[in-house]
Each structure stands twice: as structure tokens, then as C-alpha cells.
Scaffold this active site. Structure first.
Site, mmCIF file in Angstrom:
data_model
loop_
_atom_site.group_PDB
_atom_site.id
_atom_site.type_symbol
_atom_site.label_atom_id
_atom_site.label_comp_id
_atom_site.label_asym_id
_atom_site.label_seq_id
_atom_site.Cartn_x
_atom_site.Cartn_y
_atom_site.Cartn_z
ATOM 1 N N GLU A 123 -3.996 1.346 -5.913
ATOM 2 C CA GLU A 123 -3.063 0.273 -6.253
ATOM 3 C C GLU A 123 -2.912 0.252 -7.764
ATOM 4 O O GLU A 123 -3.841 0.596 -8.501
ATOM 5 C CB GLU A 123 -3.552 -1.067 -5.721
ATOM 6 C CG GLU A 123 -2.483 -2.138 -5.701
ATOM 7 C CD GLU A 123 -1.212 -1.696 -4.983
ATOM 8 O OE1 GLU A 123 -0.262 -1.268 -5.699
ATOM 9 O OE2 GLU A 123 -1.169 -1.765 -3.747
ATOM 10 N N CYS A 175 0.869 -1.168 0.000
ATOM 11 C CA CYS A 175 0.000 0.000 0.000
ATOM 12 C C CYS A 175 0.906 1.219 0.000
ATOM 13 O O CYS A 175 1.605 1.476 0.977
ATOM 14 C CB CYS A 175 -0.920 0.008 1.215
ATOM 15 S SG CYS A 175 -1.918 1.511 1.344
#
Length: 225
Positions: A102, A2
Site C-alpha cells: 500500500e 488493494c
């Protein structure tokens, strides 16, 4: 991993949702990035939102300039690494967010760009990511540097087509309080993939690729041809 996320909820919403007061200098972010000071809630002060730097600098580090500053910690190996194991026991935090980004890798053999996705809850409400925090003290000046890292886990069904990791989203207020609480069951049982059916995603444009961009355009839907 992340490496980018958003937190845009107004202060009254945040304070009601997390039962914690917001600092006056907290600002919404559409492109939270490593090294920035970002809002978290620590187990030491659960009624207060604080701004810590993203990228963990453990207290035991001697040379801050040469230290690795992990932005993520893998849930599966937290208890194996001494630095993370100690923080899991005594320094846990909630990283406040309302979505994360992402990048989907191109198909094998393709030369196309990585495509950014924005992932959020179906309700579009703010949530908490499980994190660890620490404080490094400059021995020459006495200055305290508070930092944090975000815990990641294996992907759920939604994320599997985008990336092989995802941040740990704590499933509601009870889990958040349990994560912060010093007592109770083992903390690692909370570090699981979030329910895919309660999440949604869409592609966004290349603005999010640069941490210098931080406005609503970063989170706007964009169709890649």
C-alpha cells in the site's frame, strides 16, 4: 484499496496450508498486479488452486472491451450492489497471498512521493484474502474468461497511518472454510479488519511502482529519506 500483493510460497507449503493442489504453471510473484492471472481457490472447487485474472468481469456484461473491471469490492456495500450481492451468495473465493503493498500519501502540503509499504503477518506465513469470482463467456468464440476481485474493509490500527482501506484477510483456516462453505452463518461477519498486533509492515523501494518489475527487490526493505 488493494492494488498489489505478493505470493511467493513454494507449492508444497501452499498445498499443505490450503489443502488444495497447485497448477503446474503457477509461478511465485513479488508484484501481483491487476490483469494478471493469479492463484485463487473458489467455492466451486475448494481442493484446487486455479489461475484467474485479477479484475472482475461479471457474466452479465455484454461488451468486455467497454466494461469496468473492479479489482476491489467494498465490504460495506456488497449487499447493496446487485452484481456483488449475487456473487456473495454463490461465487466466493480465497485469494492467496503472503503480503500486500500500500502507498502512503505525503503529508498535507508536502510534495513528496507516495511511499510504498509492504504489509504481512508477523509469522510471515501465507494467508487468504476474501474475494469474489465470476466467469464471462465470449458469445462469439465460446471462450471462458474467469476473473476475480478482492474485498476491502476499513483499516486496522496498523494500516490507518498508511491508507484508509485494507484487504480482508480471513483469520485462519476455519474462517477460510466458512467463507467457501455454502451453508453456515452470514458471510459478511467475516469481512472485518485483521488484528493489527498480528501484522507488521516496512517501507520498500520504488521498484514496486511498476508492474513490469517482479523480483525479490520489490519486497526488499528500503528507507526513504
Amino acid at each position: 484499496m488493494c492494488g498489489r500483493y505478493t505470493f511467493t510460497a513454494p507449492a508444497p507449503v501452499v498445498e499443505a496450508r490450503f489443502e488444495a493442489t497447485m497448477p503446474a504453471d503457477a509461478a511465485p510473484t513479488f508484484n501481483a498486479a491487476p490483469s494478471q492471472r493469479l492463484p485463487i481457490i473458489t467455492n466451486a472447487e475448494p481442493g484446487k488452486v486455479q489461475l484467474f485474472q485479477w479484475g472482475l468481469l461479471p457474466a452479465w456484461v455484454k461488451d468486455a472491451q467497454k466494461a469496468n473491471r473492479p479489482i476491489n469490492a467494498r465490504a460495506e456495500t456488497l449487499t447493496e450492489k446487485p452484481s456483488f450481492r449475487q456473487l456473495l451468495q454463490r461465487r466466493r473465493c480465497l485469494v492467496l497471498a503472503d503480503s500486500f503493498y500500500e502507498w502512503e500519501r505525503p503529508a498535507a502540503g508536502s510534495k513528496g512521493p507516495k511511499i510504498p509499504h509492504r504489509i504481512l503477518l508477523r509469522t510471515e506465513q501465507p494467508f487468504a484474502l476474501a474475494g469474489l469470482w465470476d466467469e464471462w463467456v465470449n458469445r462469439e468464440t465460446g471462450e471462458v474468461h474467469p476473473t476475480f476481485t478482492i474485498i476491502t474493509t476499513e483499516p486496522n490500527e496498523l494500516m490507518a497511518g498508511i491508507h484508509d482501506r485494507m484487504p480482508v484477510i480471513l483469520p485462519g483456516r476455519e474462517a477460510e472454510l466458512q467463507w467457501l462453505d455454502d451453508g453456515g452463518a452470514a458471510k459478511t461477519q467475516l469481512l472485518r479488519p485483521y488484528h493489527a498486533l498480528d501484522m507488521k509492515q516496512y517501507t520498500v523501494g520504488s521498484q514496486v511502482n511498476s508492474p513490469g518489475n517482479n523480483d525479490s527487490a520489490c519486497a526488499a526493505p528500503f528507507t526513504w529519506s
